[in-house]
Design an enzyme around this catalytic site. Structure first.
Site, PDB file in Angstrom:
ATOM      1  N   CYS A  52      -0.026   3.818  -0.753  1.00 56.64           N
ATOM      2  CA  CYS A  52      -1.470   3.585  -0.827  1.00 56.64           C
ATOM      3  C   CYS A  52      -2.182   4.010   0.459  1.00 56.64           C
ATOM      4  O   CYS A  52      -2.213   5.187   0.756  1.00 56.64           O
ATOM      5  CB  CYS A  52      -1.755   2.127  -1.203  1.00 56.64           C
ATOM      6  SG  CYS A  52      -3.400   1.930  -1.881  1.00 56.64           S
ATOM      7  N   HIS A  88       1.267   1.909  -6.616  1.00 52.38           N
ATOM      8  CA  HIS A  88       2.011   0.748  -6.123  1.00 52.38           C
ATOM      9  C   HIS A  88       3.362   0.568  -6.797  1.00 52.38           C
ATOM     10  O   HIS A  88       3.474  -0.170  -7.774  1.00 52.38           O
ATOM     11  CB  HIS A  88       1.158  -0.511  -6.263  1.00 52.38           C
ATOM     12  CG  HIS A  88       0.048  -0.555  -5.272  1.00 52.38           C
ATOM     13  ND1 HIS A  88       0.184  -1.146  -4.037  1.00 52.38           N
ATOM     14  CD2 HIS A  88      -1.181  -0.017  -5.297  1.00 52.38           C
ATOM     15  CE1 HIS A  88      -0.939  -0.993  -3.351  1.00 52.38           C
ATOM     16  NE2 HIS A  88      -1.792  -0.309  -4.094  1.00 52.38           N
ATOM     17  N   GLU A 132       5.837  -1.112  -5.833  1.00 59.71           N
ATOM     18  CA  GLU A 132       6.362  -2.476  -5.718  1.00 59.71           C
ATOM     19  C   GLU A 132       5.893  -3.322  -6.893  1.00 59.71           C
ATOM     20  O   GLU A 132       6.575  -4.244  -7.304  1.00 59.71           O
ATOM     21  CB  GLU A 132       5.934  -3.102  -4.382  1.00 59.71           C
ATOM     22  CG  GLU A 132       4.513  -3.666  -4.323  1.00 59.71           C
ATOM     23  CD  GLU A 132       3.421  -2.595  -4.227  1.00 59.71           C
ATOM     24  OE1 GLU A 132       3.773  -1.398  -4.139  1.00 59.71           O
ATOM     25  OE2 GLU A 132       2.236  -2.960  -4.246  1.00 59.71           O
TER      26      GLU A 132
END
Lengths: 473, 361
Positions: free
Chosen positions: B250, B333, B335
């Protein structure tokens, strides 16, 4: 991967006559599949015994056989037409069963017809209870534990390894005789004895009871590059124990946190990969314990299902059309999104509204039937409504049933307002078409009630109070 | 009964609703309005530090259905300025919940407005782009004045506000990774800690401070605001490129791109949601990703390194790699917190990168 050029003609099997449990949603999916395959330039051969569906209109396929959906008849047609492929996943359970029978007789193999969409081994794994259980164990997913017993001591031995509560189902019985749920060994021994006596072969299935758990469905798609997407997530308003086709359902899922939802999504893809559905849509069902989040896999359908039709209409993602394109070799990113036309179908629809489905029963037209819902589907149709919140979509759905009701009659305005709380609770114990109208979570539980939980969860509102405005709740 | 509340955008557009959550004394809250389309994961979104300075509009109407729990916090507190919802649920229906979402908002001092026609607001933001503005229960003219004064995130550095002030460590096995916290999410730290020994350092760390930790690799986290405003951070990253393997997510991706000489640009309304299809150009596989970014790498400006991932909806660059410099980064993202887990393999790719022996070394 572009479309397969090695195929030229494809046979599609329809779902046959409209019966309870398999209705016009399969005409919808089958017709869409035929149209798409013709657009792609394939010669489409259709077999469907129902002359009253648009699917058998002459324009839908290149060749249409309005013939009985019978192994011998379909074998004759296959011999005569010699298609390159057979697509069985868009004609409901009828088409799937018929295809499996053809495969058992070695017909597709003998004639060099490739079964596309779902391989026979995948269908077998999904449909056979024991194979499915073993497949789930392979990938570390839990299913409700169970075992067969032929005497009380054997049953107790199984029950001890599973833990309470336990549901007892006698084998080969009609009307649910001898079925019961036990919460302790004494009751279990009595119910097991009754169940064994009720079964003509003295056999009972001893299974972990998940009555009252939350029930969820994910509509998933996979392409041959192994891209997977969830098209729609569905929460059943009625808890486990009522057939999905007879449950009020809501899309998207309302009461799962993202952590729980993503874990369920991972599981659904794992199921799809393990069962071996290479391309197309499937429906994976889960039960979730409302007290601790424990999640079990209930079943998966390796085909376009009743829920797919709902999911397609709820999200604008045309599952049947896309499943047909995936079956002939396209990948999701190569197929344009039907709504935007600019973006690919390899995405997960999000919505800013709530969709509610309510089944429509016709017990009054079926003399001798009892209006009691269970594990066998009895509704003859359904309505779907879209609203900007749950209450709005629920009310619109009730009105759309066209049963003379403008919406939910609740609280003081309800025709049930005069009923005592004991009477309300008594009526809520049994799943009936009327039960959903008895919403009044403020009703105190009768003191006489020993186990109020299964009953409270049987009610619509305690679980979904989060989305009901105070006016209704 | 809730007090009436007014939402006014800087272009003068007005929406009506009811005051919810924390009620600030001034009766008005300013920020940049953005929308998020995720169907679940509101608490993770609210506590994502990347939303600092922004007012989050949820497009899904029912927010708060499953309550709130400390387990879902992505940071010690929410950093967003405010929240706009269609229907704030008063009752939580989930076993994990320890409090209703509204009490969570009150406890953390986050103002909200409910009962807003979020569909109309979202459509407006799609046409006009993310807009500054204000909302609150103060008189209409007060809210309107605050809306005129509100500023967007352009040129703003929120990183200093949200970054950790002290170093901490996580994870017990594997290579040693220094994670620079520009607004790092808890799930990101957790995913790293499953594979590495992680030292999380403040965003203001210098090259000397970072290299003094003797890292095997450096991780650049997500974070809020305009990457072009972060000149010092970009220079630090540029000084690390080639010296140590780097993985960015990001804002970390944008900083790496800037360090490699590329520019960033602001997208009209950004990508905020959990359903964005991204293609890994190396494998042709499509992953469904969680995204939260207003800025992206300008395609023509990337001269060092290659594009590794693209967004299939609009072609925006979602990942870059410079193998000779032993660094790669993604805009989305992997994660996932909230969001799908499809891209978590990228953390594994970082493990592989650190294990690869450098020729001649």
């Amino acid at each position: 991967m572009p479309r397969r050029d090695d195929l030229h003609s494809i046979m599609v099997i329809g779902s046959g006559p409209i019966v309870i449990g398999q209705a016009c949603e399969f005409d919808y999916s089958g017709t869409q599949a035929c149209q798409v395959l013709r657009q792609e330039g394939y010669r489409v051969i259709l077999v469907n015994s129902n002359p009253a569906t648009i699917m058998t209109d002459p324009v839908t396929a290149d060749v249409t056989y309005v013939e009985p959906l019978d192994v011998d008849v379909v074998t004759d047609i296959l011999e005569r037409e010699r298609p390159d492929a057979l697509l069985p996943t868009l004609g409901g359970q009828t088409a799937l069963n018929l295809t499996m029978e053809l495969v058992r007789r070695g017909v597709p193999e003998r004639l060099g017809v490739e079964v596309i969409g779902a391989r026979p081994e995948a269908i077998e794994t999904a449909e056979n209870r024991e194979l499915f259980k073993a497949a789930m164990a392979d990938i570390g997913l839990a299913v409700p534990e169970s075992g067969f017993a032929h005497d009380v001591e054997g049953a107790v031995a199984i029950a001890t390894t599973i833990g309470w509560p336990i549901i007892i189902r006698p084998s080969y019985i009609l009307g649910g005789a001898g079925t019961g749920i036990a919460h302790d060994e004494a009751t279990f021994r009595r119910l097991a004895a009754e169940g064994l006596a009720a079964s003509p072969i003295h056999e009972i299935l001893v299974e972990r009871s998940i009555a009252g758990w939350k029930e969820y469905e994910l509509e998933v798609m996979r392409d041959r590059a192994d891209n997977c997407v969830v098209v729609c997530s569905i929460e059943n308003v009625d808890p486990m124990g009522v057939h999905t086709g007879d449950s009020i359902t809501v899309a998207p899922i309302q009461t799962l946190s993202d952590v729980e939802y993503q874990a369920m999504r991972d599981d659904a893809f794992a199921v799809l990969r393990r069962v071996g559905v290479e391309t197309g849509g499937s429906n994976v069902q889960f039960a979730v314990n409302p007290d601790n989040g424990e999640r079990l896999v209930i079943e998966m359908n390796p085909r376009v299902s009743r829920s797919s039709a709902l999911a397609s209409k709820a999200t604008g993602f045309p599952i049947a059309k896309i499943a047909a394109r995936l079956a002939v070799g396209y990948t999701l990113d190569e197929i344009p999104n039907d709504i935007t036309r600019a973006t690919p179908a390899s995405f997960e629809p999000v919505i800013d509204y709530v969709v509610t489905k309510i089944p429509r029963w016709a017990f009054e037209k079926l003399p001798g039937s009892t209006p009691e819902l269970g594990t066998r589907m009895q509704s003859v149709g359904e309505v779907m409504a879209i609203g900007r919140n749950f209450a709005e979509s629920l009310q619109k759905a009730v009105r759309s049933l066209e049963q003379g009701r403008d919406g939910f009659a609740v609280g003081d305005a309800s025709e049930f307002a005069e009923l005592s709380s004991d009477e309300l609770w008594r009526r809520c114990v049994v799943a009936t078409p009327e039960r959903r109208l008895l919403i009044r979570p403020s009703t105190p539980a009768p003191r006489s009630l020993k186990r109020p939980r299964p009953i409270t969860t049987a009610l619509l509102s305690p679980r979904l109070r989060c989305v009901l405005p105070r006016a209704i709740a | 009964m809730r007090a009436p509340s007014i939402l006014t955008l800087s272009d003068g557009t007005v929406f009506e609703g009811e005051a919810a959550g924390f009620l600030p004394d001034a009766g008005v809250t300013q920020g940049e309005f953005v929308f998020n389309t995720a169907l679940s994961g509101y608490q993770e979104v609210l506590t994502d530090p990347s939303y600092a300075g922004q007012i989050i509009t949820f497009t899904y109407p029912h927010i708060g259905n499953y309550g709130a729990t400390a387990l879902d916090d992505e940071a010690v507190r929410p950093w967003c300025s405010g929240v706009v919802v269609r229907d704030l649920s008063e009752v939580a229906s989930n076993w994990r919940s320890t409090e209703a979402l509204e009490s969570f908002l009150v406890r953390h001092g986050v103002a909200a407005i409910t009962g807003v026609d979020t569909r109309a607001l979202t459509r407006h933001l799609r046409r006009a782009g993310a807009l500054p503005g204000a909302f609150g229960h103060a008189p209409r003219h007060v809210v309107a004045a605050a809306a005129r004064d509100a500023r967007g995130t352009d040129g703003m550095d929120y990183v200093t506000t949200v970054s950790t002030t002290s170093t901490y460590t996580r994870g017990e096995r594997g290579a040693h990774v220094v994670a620079l916290d520009y607004g790092i999410k808890a799930t990101m730290v957790e995913q790293l800690a499953q594979r590495f020994r992680v030292s999380v350092l403040p965003a203001s760390s210098t090259k000397a401070e970072i290299m003094a930790m003797a890292p095997d690799g450096v991780f650049l986290s997500n974070g809020p605001g305009d990457p072009a405003a972060l000149v010092t951070a970009t220079n630090v990253v540029a000084s690390l490129v080639g010296e140590v393997p780097i993985f960015g997510i990001c804002l970390g991706h944008q900083l790496l791109a800037q360090a490699l000489g590329a520019r960033t640009m602001k997208l009209p309304f950004g990508h905020h949601g959990s359903n964005h299809p991204v293609m890994d150009l190396a494998t042709g596989r499509v992953e469904i990703t969680a995204q939260n970014h207003n800025y992206a790498v300008a395609p023509e400006s990337l001269t060092r390194g290659v594009v590794s991932h693209v967004n299939l909806n609009d072609g925006v660059i979602e990942g870059i790699a410079s193998p000779v410099d032993r660094c790669f980064s993604v805009q989305y993202h992997p994660e996932a917190g909230p969001g799908p887990h499809d891209a978590r393999y990228l953390f594994g790719r970082f493990v592989e990168l650190l294990e690869t022996k450098v020729e001649g070394a």
